[in-house]
Each structure stands twice: as C-alpha cells, then as structure tokens.
Design a protein around this motif. Sequence first.
Motif, PDB file in Angstrom:
ATOM      1  N   UNK A   1      38.864  70.191  37.737  1.00 35.07           N
ATOM      2  CA  UNK A   1      38.495  70.925  38.947  1.00 35.07           C
ATOM      3  C   UNK A   1      38.984  72.359  38.843  1.00 35.07           C
ATOM      4  N   UNK A   2      38.675  73.006  37.721  1.00 33.67           N
ATOM      5  CA  UNK A   2      39.219  74.337  37.431  1.00 33.67           C
ATOM      6  C   UNK A   2      38.650  75.419  38.330  1.00 33.67           C
ATOM      7  N   UNK A   3      37.434  75.199  38.879  1.00 32.63           N
ATOM      8  CA  UNK A   3      36.835  76.219  39.735  1.00 32.63           C
ATOM      9  C   UNK A   3      36.651  77.523  38.987  1.00 32.63           C
ATOM     10  N   UNK A   4      37.000  78.632  39.612  1.00 38.60           N
ATOM     11  CA  UNK A   4      36.797  79.955  39.018  1.00 38.60           C
ATOM     12  C   UNK A   4      37.975  80.405  38.154  1.00 38.60           C
ATOM     13  N   UNK A   5      38.977  79.547  37.980  1.00 38.89           N
ATOM     14  CA  UNK A   5      40.015  79.831  37.007  1.00 38.89           C
ATOM     15  C   UNK A   5      41.266  80.495  37.517  1.00 38.89           C
ATOM     16  N   UNK A   6      41.551  80.415  38.806  1.00 44.41           N
ATOM     17  CA  UNK A   6      42.756  81.057  39.330  1.00 44.41           C
ATOM     18  C   UNK A   6      44.017  80.372  38.816  1.00 44.41           C
ATOM     19  N   UNK A   7      44.057  79.055  38.894  1.00 44.67           N
ATOM     20  CA  UNK A   7      45.214  78.331  38.350  1.00 44.67           C
ATOM     21  C   UNK A   7      45.208  78.386  36.828  1.00 44.67           C
ATOM     22  N   UNK A   8      44.022  78.373  36.232  1.00 38.21           N
ATOM     23  CA  UNK A   8      43.902  78.456  34.773  1.00 38.21           C
ATOM     24  C   UNK A   8      44.596  79.702  34.244  1.00 38.21           C
ATOM     25  N   UNK A   9      44.435  80.796  34.974  1.00 38.55           N
ATOM     26  CA  UNK A   9      45.035  82.059  34.554  1.00 38.55           C
ATOM     27  C   UNK A   9      46.564  81.954  34.528  1.00 38.55           C
ATOM     28  N   UNK A  10      47.143  81.300  35.523  1.00 40.27           N
ATOM     29  CA  UNK A  10      48.598  81.114  35.553  1.00 40.27           C
ATOM     30  C   UNK A  10      49.040  80.255  34.372  1.00 40.27           C
ATOM     31  N   UNK A  11      48.304  79.189  34.111  1.00 38.46           N
ATOM     32  CA  UNK A  11      48.638  78.310  32.986  1.00 38.46           C
ATOM     33  C   UNK A  11      48.558  79.063  31.661  1.00 38.46           C
ATOM     34  N   UNK A  12      47.529  79.892  31.512  1.00 32.05           N
ATOM     35  CA  UNK A  12      47.345  80.640  30.264  1.00 32.05           C
ATOM     36  C   UNK A  12      48.431  81.683  30.068  1.00 32.05           C
ATOM     37  N   UNK A  13      48.835  82.338  31.146  1.00 38.68           N
ATOM     38  CA  UNK A  13      49.814  83.420  31.049  1.00 38.68           C
ATOM     39  C   UNK A  13      51.246  82.923  30.893  1.00 38.68           C
ATOM     40  N   UNK A  14      51.475  81.640  31.161  1.00 37.88           N
ATOM     41  CA  UNK A  14      52.849  81.135  31.150  1.00 37.88           C
ATOM     42  C   UNK A  14      53.061  79.964  30.187  1.00 37.88           C
ATOM     43  N   UNK A  15      52.082  79.698  29.348  1.00 36.44           N
ATOM     44  CA  UNK A  15      52.245  78.704  28.289  1.00 36.44           C
ATOM     45  C   UNK A  15      51.547  79.230  27.035  1.00 36.44           C
ATOM     46  N   UNK A  16      51.754  78.543  25.920  1.00 35.90           N
ATOM     47  CA  UNK A  16      51.040  78.856  24.676  1.00 35.90           C
ATOM     48  C   UNK A  16      50.009  77.767  24.378  1.00 35.90           C
ATOM     49  N   UNK A  17      49.689  76.966  25.390  1.00 34.28           N
ATOM     50  CA  UNK A  17      48.832  75.802  25.191  1.00 34.28           C
ATOM     51  C   UNK A  17      47.353  76.177  25.110  1.00 34.28           C
ATOM     52  N   UNK A  18      46.602  75.314  24.440  1.00 39.48           N
ATOM     53  CA  UNK A  18      45.141  75.367  24.512  1.00 39.48           C
ATOM     54  C   UNK A  18      44.733  74.689  25.825  1.00 39.48           C
ATOM     55  N   UNK A  19      43.823  75.311  26.563  1.00 40.09           N
ATOM     56  CA  UNK A  19      43.458  74.810  27.892  1.00 40.09           C
ATOM     57  C   UNK A  19      41.986  74.423  27.927  1.00 40.09           C
ATOM     58  N   UNK A  20      41.722  73.175  28.272  1.00 43.67           N
ATOM     59  CA  UNK A  20      40.354  72.703  28.501  1.00 43.67           C
ATOM     60  C   UNK A  20      40.133  72.670  30.009  1.00 43.67           C
ATOM     61  N   UNK A  21      39.206  73.494  30.479  1.00 38.18           N
ATOM     62  CA  UNK A  21      38.956  73.636  31.921  1.00 38.18           C
ATOM     63  C   UNK A  21      37.677  72.901  32.290  1.00 38.18           C
ATOM     64  N   UNK A  22      37.815  71.836  33.073  1.00 36.47           N
ATOM     65  CA  UNK A  22      36.673  70.993  33.458  1.00 36.47           C
ATOM     66  C   UNK A  22      36.285  71.244  34.907  1.00 36.47           C
ATOM     67  N   UNK A  23      35.002  71.392  35.148  1.00 36.93           N
ATOM     68  CA  UNK A  23      34.458  71.455  36.506  1.00 36.93           C
ATOM     69  C   UNK A  23      33.002  71.016  36.430  1.00 36.93           C
ATOM     70  N   UNK A  24      32.467  70.500  37.542  1.00 40.90           N
ATOM     71  CA  UNK A  24      31.057  70.092  37.528  1.00 40.90           C
ATOM     72  C   UNK A  24      30.139  71.161  38.107  1.00 40.90           C
ATOM     73  N   UNK A  25      30.686  72.332  38.434  1.00 41.44           N
ATOM     74  CA  UNK A  25      29.899  73.449  38.958  1.00 41.44           C
ATOM     75  C   UNK A  25      29.859  74.557  37.912  1.00 41.44           C
ATOM     76  N   UNK A  26      28.698  74.701  37.271  1.00 43.31           N
ATOM     77  CA  UNK A  26      28.582  75.645  36.165  1.00 43.31           C
ATOM     78  C   UNK A  26      28.816  77.082  36.601  1.00 43.31           C
ATOM     79  N   UNK A  27      28.395  77.447  37.811  1.00 43.62           N
ATOM     80  CA  UNK A  27      28.570  78.829  38.267  1.00 43.62           C
ATOM     81  C   UNK A  27      30.052  79.188  38.354  1.00 43.62           C
ATOM     82  N   UNK A  28      30.891  78.225  38.739  1.00 44.60           N
ATOM     83  CA  UNK A  28      32.332  78.470  38.792  1.00 44.60           C
ATOM     84  C   UNK A  28      32.889  78.658  37.389  1.00 44.60           C
ATOM     85  N   UNK A  29      32.437  77.840  36.438  1.00 43.42           N
ATOM     86  CA  UNK A  29      32.903  77.974  35.064  1.00 43.42           C
ATOM     87  C   UNK A  29      32.443  79.291  34.442  1.00 43.42           C
TER      88      UNK A  29
END
Length: 391
Positions: free
Chosen positions: A191-219
């Motif tokens: 439920x990544x949506x437009x990536x607001x939480x994704x950005x925090x995860x990316x900026x504060x970890x070195x992990x590879x992130x798979x962002x899943x959502x069922x709304x393509x416009x949000x992705x």
Amino acid sequence: MYRISELAQKVGLSRTALLYYEKLKLISGVRLDNGYRVYSDKDVQRVLLIQTLQAAGLTLKECKGCLEAKIDRTLLLNRLEQLDKEIAQKQHSRGVLAALLGEGDHRAWHENASQLAPDAHLDWLIKQGFEEKEALRLKWLSKDMNEHQDYMADFMKVFETLERWGPGSAEETLIALNKVPITSHHILEIGAGKGLATEVLANNTHAQITAVDNEQSALDRLSERFAQEGQTDRINPVCASMTDLPFERGSFDLIWAEGSAYIMGVETALKQWRPVLKNDGVIMFSDLVWFTEDRTAEAEAFWKGEYPDMQSIDTRLKQIKVAGYTIVDHFPLSRQAWKNYFLPLQQRAKELTASMPNSNALNDIKTEVSIYERYLDQFGYEMFIIQKIAK
C-alpha cells in the motif's frame, strides 16, 4: 338454502373443507327428507367471517373460540406480535432482493454483508464481474454496484491532487523505523501509494525497497519522486494485489504497511503476508483502533459501517500473538499526523463542492472529515512493530 356444493362455490372452498368445518361445528347443515344437507345464509356469512379471521393468522380452533365467546385479547396480541415479526422478515427479504437487482438501499446491504461475511462478500462481488481491485473499492468505498463507476471517478478526482491518501507523517514513520530491531536489507512496502513513507525508508536505510500498490497512478507518482532524487535503482514499484503477493517465500526481512492491512483484514493480512517474511523478520503496520470504551453513538455507528472489524488496541495485540508474532512496540499517530491528511482533504472538498453538488463520494468524504474533527480522542491509528516467531 344451499346444498353443500352450492355453498362451496359461493365461499370458494372445497366440499371436503366444508365437511371438516361441520365436523368442528363451525357450521351446521340441516338434513332434508330427501337426504340432502342444506345450509343457510347464516352459514355463508359464518364461513366468510372465519376466512377473514384465518387471514389474520388464527387457526380454525381459534376462529371457533372468537365466534362463540368473548375475544381472547392475549391470544390476539400474541398473533399480532408474531405477524409483525413475519412482516419485518418479509420486508428485510424484499430489501435484499431489491438490492441484488439494483434497486433499494445498496449501501445498507453491502455494509451488512461485509460485516457478516467479509470474505464471502468480496468473493461474491468478484463473481458479479468486478476485478479484485474494483471489488475492494466497492466493498470499502462506493458500496453501490450501480453507481460504482461514477462514485470512483469523483473519489479519484478529489484525491488526485493530494499527496497524502491517509494519516501519517515522515517523523512518525521514522520513529517506527527506529523501533525495528533488525537491520533490513529487503523491504516490502504494501500500500505504498505515492511514496511518502517509501521516501523515509529509502533515506534512512540501505535496503532495496519493493513498493506494492494496486493503483498504477499512485505508483507512477512514486516513480517520478524517486527519479527526481536519483534513487530509482533502489526502488522496485509493483502494481499488484496485497491479497496475492507475487513473491517467493522468505523474500523480505521487513514488511511496511501504513494504513493498508484493513483492506483485507488485519488477521488475514498477518497470516497471508507471513510466508514472504524471513524468520525473525519484522512487520510494521498501522491500523485504525478504538482508544476508549466510552464512545459516542455517532462515531461508533459511522465506523461500524466504514470499518466493521475496528478493534481496541488490546484486541489487536492478542490477535498479533495468536498469529505467531511477538510485539516489539506500538504507539499512536499524533493529531498532527491526522491533520497532515484531513486538512488538505477538507480544503480540496470545499474547492470541489460547487462543481460536484450531488456527488455521493464528495459527501461521504465530508462526513468522514467531520468525524475526524470531532472524535479523534475516541479513535486513531496505532503503529504496531511486530516480529515473526520462527516455527
């Protein structure tokens, strides 16, 4: 005078039925010298009156009692109560059939079906021709098969310009991330949506992130965000259903799900997401919960329709343990996190009111914002950090 065949024709009963009436002494014929039994107008009227009483639900024995003695008020009151129950049941049955045929109160039927049998309700919607994505939206948003397309068009129009599609803040996402007791290398955000939480995860970890959502416009917006920041090599957007994740067992050490687990039900989510999580892996999910037992009727009625499985924090904690996880920590989202969501939403609704005066979607959004404003002391989102117990 009437012979029995003539009486039967006059009152619309069979000869056999009239002979039974006579056996019960409800009518009484006179036998003539020629052997025929005949009946009078009094018998005709008595049969007609008995038919009226039978139509009210009385047995023949009870009809006889009413005709030959004072009315038994207790008996009639019991019959009236029984009839009222039957009428209510018939009205309910009619309402269900009308809803299934596209008439009547669709929303009430879908809300009731979702409360009683959520999984079966979703399966039924899919069998009616809705793809899972639209079936979920119908279940949680429009609740009307006839107006679903118009409802969702209006709903997306409201949200298309908004960054947040749910309560949250970068600060509280980071607080939750800092409570995760492992160093993550592969994160699955559901439920990544437009990536607001994704950005925090990316900026504060070195992990590879798979962002899943069922709304393509949000992705698409999520991808644009990370392209601008030059981090596309760390983000893998996947348009998929959270109910059928296309990943191998043990693929991730951290699952992140802000405000999305409710879509498939928290207990179901914890069970179905478990296989893709490594042993000792962690899930962070947020869920709408009751903070108090002292709730207003309005707030309780609203969430009963919108989120039937809404529980107290204690209940969720028990469910987490039963599902095979230990509780690392949990904390509530702040009021500011809610304002980050509903104040822009409220402003957007005001902007669109003149151009969408009859929109059910817009009216529902306004109602929800009003509930947020008045009752946030009674409910809110709780962030749960939990760790998988290896079996």
